[in-house]
Write an enzyme that holds these catalytic residues in place. Structure first.
Site, PDB file in Angstrom:
ATOM      1  N   HIS A  84       0.750  -1.103   0.081  1.00  0.00           N
ATOM      2  CA  HIS A  84       0.066   0.045  -0.059  1.00  0.00           C
ATOM      3  C   HIS A  84       0.807   1.116   0.039  1.00  0.00           C
ATOM      4  O   HIS A  84       0.562   2.299  -0.324  1.00  0.00           O
ATOM      5  CB  HIS A  84      -1.047  -0.077   1.316  1.00  0.00           C
ATOM      6  N   LYS A 106       0.465   5.478  -2.031  1.00  0.00           N
ATOM      7  CA  LYS A 106       0.445   6.874  -1.312  1.00  0.00           C
ATOM      8  C   LYS A 106       0.986   7.924  -2.332  1.00  0.00           C
ATOM      9  O   LYS A 106       1.801   7.744  -3.286  1.00  0.00           O
ATOM     10  CB  LYS A 106       1.466   6.846  -0.145  1.00  0.00           C
ATOM     11  N   ASP A 158       8.125  -6.923   8.456  1.00  0.00           N
ATOM     12  CA  ASP A 158       6.895  -6.535   8.380  1.00  0.00           C
ATOM     13  C   ASP A 158       6.961  -4.938   7.377  1.00  0.00           C
ATOM     14  O   ASP A 158       6.085  -4.613   6.719  1.00  0.00           O
ATOM     15  CB  ASP A 158       6.336  -6.120   9.788  1.00  0.00           C
ATOM     16  N   HIS A 181       7.637  -2.156   2.364  1.00  0.00           N
ATOM     17  CA  HIS A 181       7.571  -0.368   2.161  1.00  0.00           C
ATOM     18  C   HIS A 181       8.806   0.084   2.313  1.00  0.00           C
ATOM     19  O   HIS A 181       9.005   0.803   1.326  1.00  0.00           O
ATOM     20  CB  HIS A 181       6.633  -0.183   3.461  1.00  0.00           C
ATOM     21  N   LYS A 233       8.322   1.040  15.639  1.00  0.00           N
ATOM     22  CA  LYS A 233       7.018   1.368  16.496  1.00  0.00           C
ATOM     23  C   LYS A 233       7.190   1.924  17.782  1.00  0.00           C
ATOM     24  O   LYS A 233       8.233   1.749  18.381  1.00  0.00           O
ATOM     25  CB  LYS A 233       6.185  -0.198  16.814  1.00  0.00           C
TER      26      LYS A 233
HETATM   27  C1  BG6 Z   1       1.592  -2.274   7.330  1.00  0.00           C
HETATM   28  C2  BG6 Z   1       2.394  -2.940   8.545  1.00  0.00           C
HETATM   29  O1  BG6 Z   1       1.832  -3.034   6.300  1.00  0.00           O
HETATM   30  O2  BG6 Z   1       2.013  -1.003   7.409  1.00  0.00           O
HETATM   31  C3  BG6 Z   1       2.124  -2.183   9.932  1.00  0.00           C
HETATM   32  O3  BG6 Z   1       2.156  -4.318   8.590  1.00  0.00           O
HETATM   33  C4  BG6 Z   1       2.159  -0.969   9.633  1.00  0.00           C
HETATM   34  O4  BG6 Z   1       2.719  -2.925  10.917  1.00  0.00           O
HETATM   35  C5  BG6 Z   1       1.409  -0.301   8.491  1.00  0.00           C
HETATM   36  O5  BG6 Z   1       1.595  -0.266  10.957  1.00  0.00           O
HETATM   37  C6  BG6 Z   1       2.016   1.242   7.971  1.00  0.00           C
HETATM   38  O6  BG6 Z   1       1.044   1.747   7.393  1.00  0.00           O
HETATM   39  P1  BG6 Z   1       0.707   3.398   7.156  1.00  0.00           P
HETATM   40  O7  BG6 Z   1       0.055   3.478   6.115  1.00  0.00           O
HETATM   41  O8  BG6 Z   1       0.129   3.543   8.414  1.00  0.00           O
HETATM   42  O9  BG6 Z   1       2.315   3.914   7.361  1.00  0.00           O
END
Ligand code: BG6
Length: 475
Positions: free
Chosen positions: A172, A176, A229, A234, A323
Protein backbone atom coordinates in the site's frame (compact mmCIF):
# COMPACT_ATOMS: atom_id res chain seq x y z
CA UNK A 1 -13.11 9.46 -14.83
CA UNK A 2 -15.26 6.44 -13.97
CA UNK A 3 -13.71 3.02 -14.40
CA UNK A 4 -15.33 0.23 -16.40
CA UNK A 5 -18.21 -1.72 -14.83
CA UNK A 6 -16.94 -4.45 -12.55
CA UNK A 7 -17.78 -7.28 -10.18
CA UNK A 8 -15.36 -7.13 -7.29
CA UNK A 9 -15.40 -10.09 -4.93
CA UNK A 10 -13.75 -9.55 -1.56
CA UNK A 11 -12.75 -12.83 0.05
CA UNK A 12 -12.47 -12.07 3.72
CA UNK A 13 -15.12 -9.40 3.10
CA UNK A 14 -16.03 -9.27 6.79
CA UNK A 15 -12.43 -9.06 7.98
CA UNK A 16 -10.52 -6.19 9.49
CA UNK A 17 -8.82 -4.91 6.34
CA UNK A 18 -12.12 -4.92 4.46
CA UNK A 19 -13.79 -3.02 7.29
CA UNK A 20 -11.08 -0.44 7.81
CA UNK A 21 -9.67 0.15 4.37
CA UNK A 22 -11.19 -1.64 1.40
CA UNK A 23 -14.91 -0.91 1.90
CA UNK A 24 -14.54 2.69 3.13
CA UNK A 25 -12.14 3.27 0.22
CA UNK A 26 -14.62 1.91 -2.29
CA UNK A 27 -17.34 4.10 -0.83
CA UNK A 28 -15.17 7.20 -1.25
CA UNK A 29 -14.50 6.32 -4.88
CA UNK A 30 -18.25 5.93 -5.34
CA UNK A 31 -18.91 9.25 -3.67
CA UNK A 32 -16.41 10.94 -5.97
CA UNK A 33 -18.14 9.52 -9.02
CA UNK A 34 -15.42 7.14 -10.02
CA UNK A 35 -17.47 4.01 -9.71
CA UNK A 36 -19.97 3.34 -12.51
CA UNK A 37 -23.56 2.61 -11.57
CA UNK A 38 -23.19 -0.96 -12.86
CA UNK A 39 -20.36 -1.75 -10.44
CA UNK A 40 -20.96 -4.42 -7.83
CA UNK A 41 -19.07 -5.46 -4.74
CA UNK A 42 -19.60 -8.96 -3.44
CA UNK A 43 -18.50 -9.89 0.04
CA UNK A 44 -17.44 -13.52 0.38
CA UNK A 45 -16.51 -15.11 3.66
CA UNK A 46 -17.24 -18.13 5.78
CA UNK A 47 -19.94 -16.54 7.94
CA UNK A 48 -23.47 -17.38 6.96
CA UNK A 49 -25.29 -14.12 6.35
CA UNK A 50 -27.42 -12.60 3.63
CA UNK A 51 -26.81 -9.50 1.56
CA UNK A 52 -28.70 -7.37 4.08
CA UNK A 53 -26.53 -8.65 6.90
CA UNK A 54 -23.44 -7.70 4.90
CA UNK A 55 -24.90 -4.27 4.16
CA UNK A 56 -25.42 -3.70 7.88
CA UNK A 57 -21.81 -4.68 8.49
CA UNK A 58 -20.61 -2.30 5.80
CA UNK A 59 -22.80 0.52 7.09
CA UNK A 60 -21.12 0.10 10.46
CA UNK A 61 -17.70 0.19 8.81
CA UNK A 62 -18.54 3.39 6.91
CA UNK A 63 -19.93 5.04 10.04
CA UNK A 64 -16.72 4.26 11.81
CA UNK A 65 -14.10 4.92 9.15
CA UNK A 66 -15.54 7.47 6.74
CA UNK A 67 -15.41 10.95 8.18
CA UNK A 68 -15.37 13.35 5.27
CA UNK A 69 -17.95 12.71 2.55
CA UNK A 70 -20.26 10.76 4.83
CA UNK A 71 -23.71 11.31 3.36
CA UNK A 72 -26.69 9.17 4.19
CA UNK A 73 -28.18 9.12 0.69
CA UNK A 74 -24.84 8.22 -0.87
CA UNK A 75 -24.25 5.52 1.71
CA UNK A 76 -27.63 3.95 0.89
CA UNK A 77 -26.90 4.08 -2.83
CA UNK A 78 -23.51 2.51 -2.24
CA UNK A 79 -24.95 -0.25 -0.06
CA UNK A 80 -27.35 -1.12 -2.87
CA UNK A 81 -24.32 -2.21 -4.90
CA UNK A 82 -23.35 -4.84 -2.37
CA UNK A 83 -24.06 -8.51 -2.32
CA UNK A 84 -22.82 -11.38 -0.20
CA UNK A 85 -22.12 -15.05 -0.73
CA UNK A 86 -20.99 -17.43 2.03
CA UNK A 87 -18.18 -19.61 0.71
CA UNK A 88 -16.00 -22.29 2.17
CA UNK A 89 -12.49 -21.87 0.80
CA UNK A 90 -11.51 -25.40 1.74
CA UNK A 91 -14.73 -27.09 0.60
CA UNK A 92 -17.35 -26.84 -2.10
CA UNK A 93 -19.96 -24.79 -0.22
CA UNK A 94 -21.08 -21.56 -1.84
CA UNK A 95 -19.02 -21.66 -5.01
CA UNK A 96 -21.89 -22.49 -7.34
CA UNK A 97 -23.81 -19.59 -5.86
CA UNK A 98 -20.85 -17.30 -6.39
CA UNK A 99 -20.49 -18.51 -9.98
CA UNK A 100 -24.14 -17.69 -10.60
CA UNK A 101 -23.75 -14.22 -9.14
CA UNK A 102 -20.87 -13.23 -11.41
CA UNK A 103 -21.85 -11.38 -14.56
CA UNK A 104 -20.35 -11.70 -18.01
CA UNK A 105 -19.03 -8.71 -19.85
CA UNK A 106 -17.73 -6.81 -16.82
CA UNK A 107 -14.27 -6.71 -15.25
CA UNK A 108 -13.94 -9.49 -12.69
CA UNK A 109 -11.66 -8.83 -9.76
CA UNK A 110 -11.04 -11.06 -6.74
CA UNK A 111 -9.52 -9.51 -3.67
CA UNK A 112 -7.85 -12.17 -1.49
CA UNK A 113 -8.15 -10.34 1.82
CA UNK A 114 -7.37 -13.55 3.70
CA UNK A 115 -4.24 -15.21 5.09
CA UNK A 116 -1.82 -16.56 2.49
CA UNK A 117 -2.59 -20.11 3.62
CA UNK A 118 -5.90 -19.81 1.72
CA UNK A 119 -4.56 -18.28 -1.51
CA UNK A 120 -4.08 -21.67 -3.16
CA UNK A 121 -7.50 -23.00 -2.15
CA UNK A 122 -9.33 -19.95 -3.39
CA UNK A 123 -7.40 -19.90 -6.66
CA UNK A 124 -8.23 -23.59 -7.18
CA UNK A 125 -11.95 -23.08 -6.44
CA UNK A 126 -12.20 -20.11 -8.78
CA UNK A 127 -10.61 -22.17 -11.49
CA UNK A 128 -12.72 -25.30 -10.87
CA UNK A 129 -15.92 -23.30 -11.00
CA UNK A 130 -14.90 -21.50 -14.14
CA UNK A 131 -15.48 -18.10 -12.52
CA UNK A 132 -12.36 -16.54 -13.97
CA UNK A 133 -11.47 -15.55 -17.48
CA UNK A 134 -8.19 -14.41 -19.02
CA UNK A 135 -8.99 -10.86 -18.06
CA UNK A 136 -9.94 -11.57 -14.43
CA UNK A 137 -7.68 -10.02 -11.79
CA UNK A 138 -6.68 -11.21 -8.38
CA UNK A 139 -5.43 -8.95 -5.63
CA UNK A 140 -3.23 -10.29 -2.87
CA UNK A 141 -1.92 -8.65 0.27
CA UNK A 142 1.23 -8.84 2.27
CA UNK A 143 2.71 -10.76 3.97
CA UNK A 144 3.69 -12.22 0.64
CA UNK A 145 5.64 -15.11 2.09
CA UNK A 146 7.81 -15.30 5.18
CA UNK A 147 11.07 -15.80 3.28
CA UNK A 148 12.24 -16.58 -0.24
CA UNK A 149 11.13 -20.17 -0.14
CA UNK A 150 7.55 -19.45 0.95
CA UNK A 151 7.29 -16.49 -1.44
CA UNK A 152 8.34 -18.73 -4.32
CA UNK A 153 5.79 -21.32 -3.28
CA UNK A 154 3.06 -18.65 -3.17
CA UNK A 155 4.03 -17.34 -6.58
CA UNK A 156 3.91 -20.88 -7.95
CA UNK A 157 0.49 -21.46 -6.39
CA UNK A 158 -0.95 -18.37 -8.01
CA UNK A 159 0.82 -19.02 -11.30
CA UNK A 160 -0.93 -22.38 -11.55
CA UNK A 161 -4.13 -20.60 -12.56
CA UNK A 162 -3.23 -16.99 -13.25
CA UNK A 163 -0.85 -15.20 -15.54
CA UNK A 164 1.48 -12.61 -13.97
CA UNK A 165 -0.50 -9.89 -15.77
CA UNK A 166 -3.54 -10.90 -13.72
CA UNK A 167 -1.86 -10.82 -10.31
CA UNK A 168 -1.90 -7.57 -8.31
CA UNK A 169 0.36 -7.80 -5.24
CA UNK A 170 -0.43 -4.85 -3.02
CA UNK A 171 2.17 -2.84 -1.19
CA UNK A 172 0.00 0.00 0.00
CA UNK A 173 3.01 2.33 0.24
CA UNK A 174 3.03 2.44 -3.56
CA UNK A 175 -0.50 3.84 -3.46
CA UNK A 176 0.51 6.83 -1.35
CA UNK A 177 0.30 10.09 -3.22
CA UNK A 178 3.81 11.28 -2.48
CA UNK A 179 5.37 8.00 -3.55
CA UNK A 180 4.06 8.58 -7.03
CA UNK A 181 5.04 12.17 -6.75
CA UNK A 182 8.58 11.03 -6.14
CA UNK A 183 8.62 9.72 -9.69
CA UNK A 184 7.03 12.90 -11.00
CA UNK A 185 9.65 15.02 -9.24
CA UNK A 186 12.57 12.92 -10.35
CA UNK A 187 11.57 12.42 -13.96
CA UNK A 188 9.40 15.45 -14.63
CA UNK A 189 12.02 18.07 -13.78
CA UNK A 190 15.44 18.84 -15.13
CA UNK A 191 16.53 20.16 -11.77
CA UNK A 192 17.05 16.99 -9.78
CA UNK A 193 18.03 14.10 -12.00
CA UNK A 194 21.47 15.41 -13.07
CA UNK A 195 22.42 15.66 -9.38
CA UNK A 196 20.79 12.40 -8.36
CA UNK A 197 23.92 10.29 -8.00
CA UNK A 198 26.94 9.56 -5.85
CA UNK A 199 28.85 12.54 -7.20
CA UNK A 200 26.41 15.03 -5.68
CA UNK A 201 24.43 13.12 -3.08
CA UNK A 202 26.14 12.50 0.23
CA UNK A 203 23.57 10.03 1.52
CA UNK A 204 19.88 9.25 1.61
CA UNK A 205 17.71 8.56 4.67
CA UNK A 206 14.42 6.74 4.59
CA UNK A 207 12.42 6.87 7.80
CA UNK A 208 9.07 5.29 8.57
CA UNK A 209 8.43 5.78 12.26
CA UNK A 210 5.18 5.00 13.97
CA UNK A 211 3.82 5.98 17.35
CA UNK A 212 1.63 2.89 17.69
CA UNK A 213 2.87 -0.31 19.30
CA UNK A 214 2.13 -3.82 18.16
CA UNK A 215 -0.82 -4.33 20.49
CA UNK A 216 -3.57 -6.41 18.92
CA UNK A 217 -1.37 -7.91 16.22
CA UNK A 218 1.21 -9.38 18.54
CA UNK A 219 1.01 -12.93 17.30
CA UNK A 220 1.65 -12.02 13.67
CA UNK A 221 4.17 -9.31 14.46
CA UNK A 222 6.34 -11.33 16.79
CA UNK A 223 6.98 -13.84 14.00
CA UNK A 224 7.83 -11.06 11.57
CA UNK A 225 9.55 -8.14 13.27
CA UNK A 226 10.29 -4.82 11.63
CA UNK A 227 12.49 -6.41 9.00
CA UNK A 228 9.78 -8.59 7.53
CA UNK A 229 6.86 -6.31 8.36
CA UNK A 230 8.28 -3.05 7.00
CA UNK A 231 11.76 -3.22 5.50
CA UNK A 232 11.33 -6.11 3.08
CA UNK A 233 8.35 -4.39 1.48
CA UNK A 234 7.52 -0.74 2.25
CA UNK A 235 11.03 0.62 2.84
CA UNK A 236 12.37 -1.50 0.01
CA UNK A 237 9.83 0.02 -2.38
CA UNK A 238 10.72 3.54 -1.29
CA UNK A 239 14.39 2.72 -1.71
CA UNK A 240 13.78 1.36 -5.21
CA UNK A 241 11.83 4.37 -6.41
CA UNK A 242 14.46 6.71 -5.00
CA UNK A 243 17.43 4.82 -6.41
CA UNK A 244 16.22 3.40 -9.72
CA UNK A 245 17.35 4.52 -13.16
CA UNK A 246 14.82 6.45 -15.22
CA UNK A 247 12.50 3.94 -16.88
CA UNK A 248 11.98 4.57 -20.58
CA UNK A 249 8.23 4.91 -20.09
CA UNK A 250 5.80 5.14 -17.19
CA UNK A 251 4.64 1.64 -17.88
CA UNK A 252 4.27 -1.29 -15.47
CA UNK A 253 7.11 -3.45 -16.69
CA UNK A 254 9.46 -0.60 -17.52
CA UNK A 255 9.13 0.72 -13.95
CA UNK A 256 9.29 -2.68 -12.32
CA UNK A 257 12.32 -3.75 -14.34
CA UNK A 258 14.21 -0.75 -12.97
CA UNK A 259 13.13 -1.43 -9.39
CA UNK A 260 14.22 -5.04 -9.71
CA UNK A 261 17.69 -3.95 -10.83
CA UNK A 262 18.06 -1.89 -7.66
CA UNK A 263 17.12 -4.81 -5.43
CA UNK A 264 19.53 -7.07 -7.26
CA UNK A 265 22.31 -4.51 -6.81
CA UNK A 266 21.89 -4.31 -3.03
CA UNK A 267 24.90 -5.49 -1.09
CA UNK A 268 24.21 -7.76 1.84
CA UNK A 269 24.27 -5.55 4.89
CA UNK A 270 26.81 -6.68 7.47
CA UNK A 271 25.96 -7.17 11.11
CA UNK A 272 27.78 -3.99 12.15
CA UNK A 273 25.63 -1.87 9.89
CA UNK A 274 22.35 -2.89 11.51
CA UNK A 275 20.81 -1.84 14.81
CA UNK A 276 17.79 -3.69 16.10
CA UNK A 277 15.65 -2.40 18.93
CA UNK A 278 12.73 -3.42 21.08
CA UNK A 279 10.63 -0.92 23.02
CA UNK A 280 10.67 -1.31 26.74
CA UNK A 281 9.86 0.74 29.82
CA UNK A 282 8.45 -0.07 33.18
CA UNK A 283 4.92 0.77 32.03
CA UNK A 284 4.96 -0.60 28.55
CA UNK A 285 6.95 -3.26 26.83
CA UNK A 286 7.02 -5.08 23.53
CA UNK A 287 7.39 -8.36 25.39
CA UNK A 288 4.07 -7.84 27.14
CA UNK A 289 2.38 -6.60 23.99
CA UNK A 290 3.26 -9.80 22.14
CA UNK A 291 2.87 -11.92 25.25
CA UNK A 292 6.22 -13.60 24.74
CA UNK A 293 8.67 -12.84 27.58
CA UNK A 294 11.65 -14.38 25.77
CA UNK A 295 11.10 -12.73 22.38
CA UNK A 296 14.14 -11.36 20.56
CA UNK A 297 12.11 -9.98 17.65
CA UNK A 298 12.84 -6.35 16.72
CA UNK A 299 10.23 -3.58 16.80
CA UNK A 300 12.82 -1.10 15.48
CA UNK A 301 15.52 -1.34 12.90
CA UNK A 302 18.10 1.07 11.55
CA UNK A 303 20.50 0.04 8.87
CA UNK A 304 23.03 1.25 6.37
CA UNK A 305 22.50 -0.14 2.91
CA UNK A 306 24.76 0.06 -0.11
CA UNK A 307 23.79 -0.21 -3.73
CA UNK A 308 26.58 -1.61 -5.83
CA UNK A 309 26.18 0.20 -9.12
CA UNK A 310 27.67 3.18 -10.94
CA UNK A 311 25.09 5.66 -9.82
CA UNK A 312 25.27 4.97 -6.10
CA UNK A 313 28.73 3.65 -5.37
CA UNK A 314 29.88 5.55 -2.25
CA UNK A 315 26.46 6.97 -1.33
CA UNK A 316 24.89 4.99 1.50
CA UNK A 317 21.17 4.70 2.11
CA UNK A 318 20.17 4.69 5.77
CA UNK A 319 16.86 3.06 6.58
CA UNK A 320 15.02 3.19 9.87
CA UNK A 321 11.60 2.14 11.01
CA UNK A 322 10.05 1.39 14.36
CA UNK A 323 6.95 1.09 16.48
CA UNK A 324 6.24 3.21 19.55
CA UNK A 325 8.49 6.01 18.46
CA UNK A 326 8.31 9.69 19.11
CA UNK A 327 6.50 10.73 15.99
CA UNK A 328 4.54 9.27 13.11
CA UNK A 329 6.47 10.23 10.05
CA UNK A 330 7.36 8.70 6.71
CA UNK A 331 9.93 10.60 4.74
CA UNK A 332 12.83 10.35 2.36
CA UNK A 333 15.70 12.76 2.85
CA UNK A 334 18.21 13.31 0.08
CA UNK A 335 21.24 15.05 1.55
CA UNK A 336 23.46 16.64 -1.07
CA UNK A 337 27.17 17.16 -0.67
CA UNK A 338 28.60 20.40 0.58
CA UNK A 339 30.00 22.81 -1.98
CA UNK A 340 33.62 21.81 -2.66
CA UNK A 341 35.06 25.18 -1.62
CA UNK A 342 33.71 28.09 0.34
CA UNK A 343 34.39 31.58 -0.95
CA UNK A 344 32.96 33.20 2.17
CA UNK A 345 35.13 34.15 5.06
CA UNK A 346 32.44 34.06 7.64
CA UNK A 347 31.15 30.69 6.72
CA UNK A 348 28.55 30.31 9.41
CA UNK A 349 25.56 28.14 8.99
CA UNK A 350 26.35 27.04 5.50
CA UNK A 351 25.53 23.42 5.07
CA UNK A 352 24.42 21.05 2.40
CA UNK A 353 21.13 21.19 0.56
CA UNK A 354 18.56 18.73 1.76
CA UNK A 355 15.52 17.58 -0.16
CA UNK A 356 12.85 16.01 2.01
CA UNK A 357 9.97 14.13 0.50
CA UNK A 358 7.24 13.74 3.12
CA UNK A 359 4.83 10.87 2.66
CA UNK A 360 2.97 11.57 5.88
CA UNK A 361 1.90 13.66 7.62
CA UNK A 362 1.72 17.02 5.76
CA UNK A 363 2.45 15.42 2.42
CA UNK A 364 4.82 17.52 0.43
CA UNK A 365 8.41 18.40 -0.21
CA UNK A 366 10.90 20.66 1.36
CA UNK A 367 14.26 21.80 0.03
CA UNK A 368 16.75 23.63 2.18
CA UNK A 369 18.85 26.20 0.40
CA UNK A 370 21.59 28.42 1.70
CA UNK A 371 21.11 32.16 1.31
CA UNK A 372 22.54 35.33 2.71
CA UNK A 373 21.04 36.37 5.98
CA UNK A 374 19.19 39.59 5.20
CA UNK A 375 20.55 42.74 6.83
CA UNK A 376 23.72 44.77 7.07
CA UNK A 377 25.65 42.19 9.07
CA UNK A 378 27.96 41.20 6.25
CA UNK A 379 27.97 37.98 4.28
CA UNK A 380 26.43 35.64 6.77
CA UNK A 381 24.83 32.52 5.42
CA UNK A 382 21.72 30.82 6.66
CA UNK A 383 19.68 27.82 5.54
CA UNK A 384 16.05 28.40 4.67
CA UNK A 385 13.43 25.91 3.61
CA UNK A 386 11.65 26.10 0.28
CA UNK A 387 8.59 24.40 1.60
CA UNK A 388 5.93 22.91 -0.59
CA UNK A 389 3.26 21.41 1.58
CA UNK A 390 0.68 20.21 -0.92
CA UNK A 391 -2.26 21.43 1.15
CA UNK A 392 -0.79 24.94 1.17
CA UNK A 393 0.47 25.01 -2.41
CA UNK A 394 -2.58 23.47 -4.05
CA UNK A 395 -5.36 24.16 -1.60
CA UNK A 396 -6.89 21.76 0.90
CA UNK A 397 -9.22 20.29 -1.70
CA UNK A 398 -6.53 19.34 -4.20
CA UNK A 399 -4.49 17.89 -1.39
CA UNK A 400 -7.42 15.78 -0.23
CA UNK A 401 -6.14 12.83 -2.21
CA UNK A 402 -7.47 9.28 -2.20
CA UNK A 403 -6.12 6.93 0.37
CA UNK A 404 -3.58 4.39 -0.90
CA UNK A 405 -6.05 1.52 -0.95
CA UNK A 406 -8.74 3.26 -2.93
CA UNK A 407 -6.28 4.37 -5.57
CA UNK A 408 -4.82 0.88 -5.88
CA UNK A 409 -8.20 -0.83 -6.15
CA UNK A 410 -9.19 1.52 -8.96
CA UNK A 411 -5.89 0.67 -10.68
CA UNK A 412 -6.83 -3.01 -10.47
CA UNK A 413 -10.11 -2.31 -12.25
CA UNK A 414 -8.30 -0.22 -14.84
CA UNK A 415 -5.79 -3.03 -15.34
CA UNK A 416 -2.77 -0.91 -14.49
CA UNK A 417 -0.05 -2.87 -12.66
CA UNK A 418 2.53 -0.10 -12.35
CA UNK A 419 2.01 0.35 -8.61
CA UNK A 420 1.92 -3.35 -7.79
CA UNK A 421 4.83 -5.64 -7.05
CA UNK A 422 5.83 -8.19 -9.63
CA UNK A 423 6.59 -11.74 -8.48
CA UNK A 424 10.31 -11.50 -9.27
CA UNK A 425 10.60 -8.24 -7.30
CA UNK A 426 9.13 -9.82 -4.20
CA UNK A 427 11.43 -12.81 -4.52
CA UNK A 428 14.49 -10.61 -5.01
CA UNK A 429 13.57 -8.62 -1.90
CA UNK A 430 13.37 -11.81 0.13
CA UNK A 431 16.65 -13.04 -1.34
CA UNK A 432 18.29 -9.94 0.12
CA UNK A 433 16.42 -10.09 3.44
CA UNK A 434 16.84 -13.79 4.23
CA UNK A 435 20.61 -13.94 4.87
CA UNK A 436 20.38 -10.94 7.21
CA UNK A 437 17.68 -12.59 9.29
CA UNK A 438 19.49 -15.94 9.20
CA UNK A 439 22.59 -14.22 10.54
CA UNK A 440 20.62 -12.87 13.54
CA UNK A 441 19.20 -16.29 14.21
CA UNK A 442 22.65 -17.85 14.10
CA UNK A 443 24.00 -15.28 16.53
CA UNK A 444 20.85 -15.28 18.68
CA UNK A 445 21.09 -11.53 18.23
CA UNK A 446 19.30 -9.54 20.91
CA UNK A 447 17.69 -6.20 20.12
CA UNK A 448 18.67 -3.11 22.15
CA UNK A 449 15.93 -1.77 24.41
CA UNK A 450 14.54 1.69 23.68
CA UNK A 451 12.15 3.92 25.53
CA UNK A 452 8.62 4.01 24.08
CA UNK A 453 8.01 7.44 22.56
CA UNK A 454 11.70 7.95 21.79
CA UNK A 455 13.74 7.99 18.59
CA UNK A 456 14.92 4.42 19.07
CA UNK A 457 18.02 3.02 20.73
CA UNK A 458 21.12 5.16 21.16
CA UNK A 459 23.02 2.70 18.95
CA UNK A 460 21.00 3.89 15.95
CA UNK A 461 22.45 7.37 16.48
CA UNK A 462 25.92 5.91 16.79
CA UNK A 463 25.46 4.09 13.48
CA UNK A 464 25.21 7.53 11.90
CA UNK A 465 27.79 9.32 14.05
CA UNK A 466 30.35 6.73 13.04
CA UNK A 467 29.97 8.06 9.50
CA UNK A 468 29.91 11.69 10.72
CA UNK A 469 26.28 11.97 9.81
CA UNK A 470 23.05 12.55 11.70
CA UNK A 471 19.50 11.32 11.38
CA UNK A 472 17.06 14.04 10.56
CA UNK A 473 15.42 14.87 13.83
CA UNK A 474 12.02 13.49 14.68
CA UNK A 475 10.05 16.36 16.11
C1 BG6 B 1 1.60 -2.37 7.44
C2 BG6 B 1 2.35 -3.00 8.58
O1 BG6 B 1 1.92 -3.00 6.25
O2 BG6 B 1 1.91 -1.00 7.37
C3 BG6 B 1 2.00 -2.30 9.89
O3 BG6 B 1 2.01 -4.38 8.68
C4 BG6 B 1 2.22 -0.82 9.76
O4 BG6 B 1 2.77 -2.84 10.95
C5 BG6 B 1 1.55 -0.25 8.52
O5 BG6 B 1 1.69 -0.20 10.90
C6 BG6 B 1 1.94 1.20 8.29
O6 BG6 B 1 1.15 1.76 7.29
P1 BG6 B 1 0.81 3.31 7.26
O7 BG6 B 1 0.08 3.50 5.97
O8 BG6 B 1 -0.03 3.58 8.46
O9 BG6 B 1 2.11 4.03 7.31
Amino acid sequence: IPVDPFDLVIFGGTGDLARRKILPGLYRRYYDGQMPEEARIIGAARSEMDADGFRDFVRGALDEFVTKRHDKKMVDAFLAKLDYVAVDAKGTGGWDALAKTMRDGVVKAYYFSVGPALFGDIADRLHEHGITDDDARIVVEKPFGHNLETARALNATLAAHFDETQIYRIDHYLGKETVQNLMAVRFGNMLFEPLWNAQYVDHIQITVSETVGVGGRGEYYDKSGAMRDMVQNHLMQLLCLTAMEPPSRYDPDAVRDEKLKVIRALETTGHDDIVRGQYKSREESYLEDVDNPGSITESFIAMKVRIANWRWNGTPFYLRTGKRMKERVSEIVVRFKEPPHSIFEEDTGQSANELTIRLQPNEGMDLTVTIKEPGPGGMRLIDVPLDMTFAEALGEEAADVPDAYERLIMDVIRGNQTLFMRGDEVEAAWAWTDPIIEDWTRREDRPYPYEPGSTGPEEAMILMHRDRRRWRELR
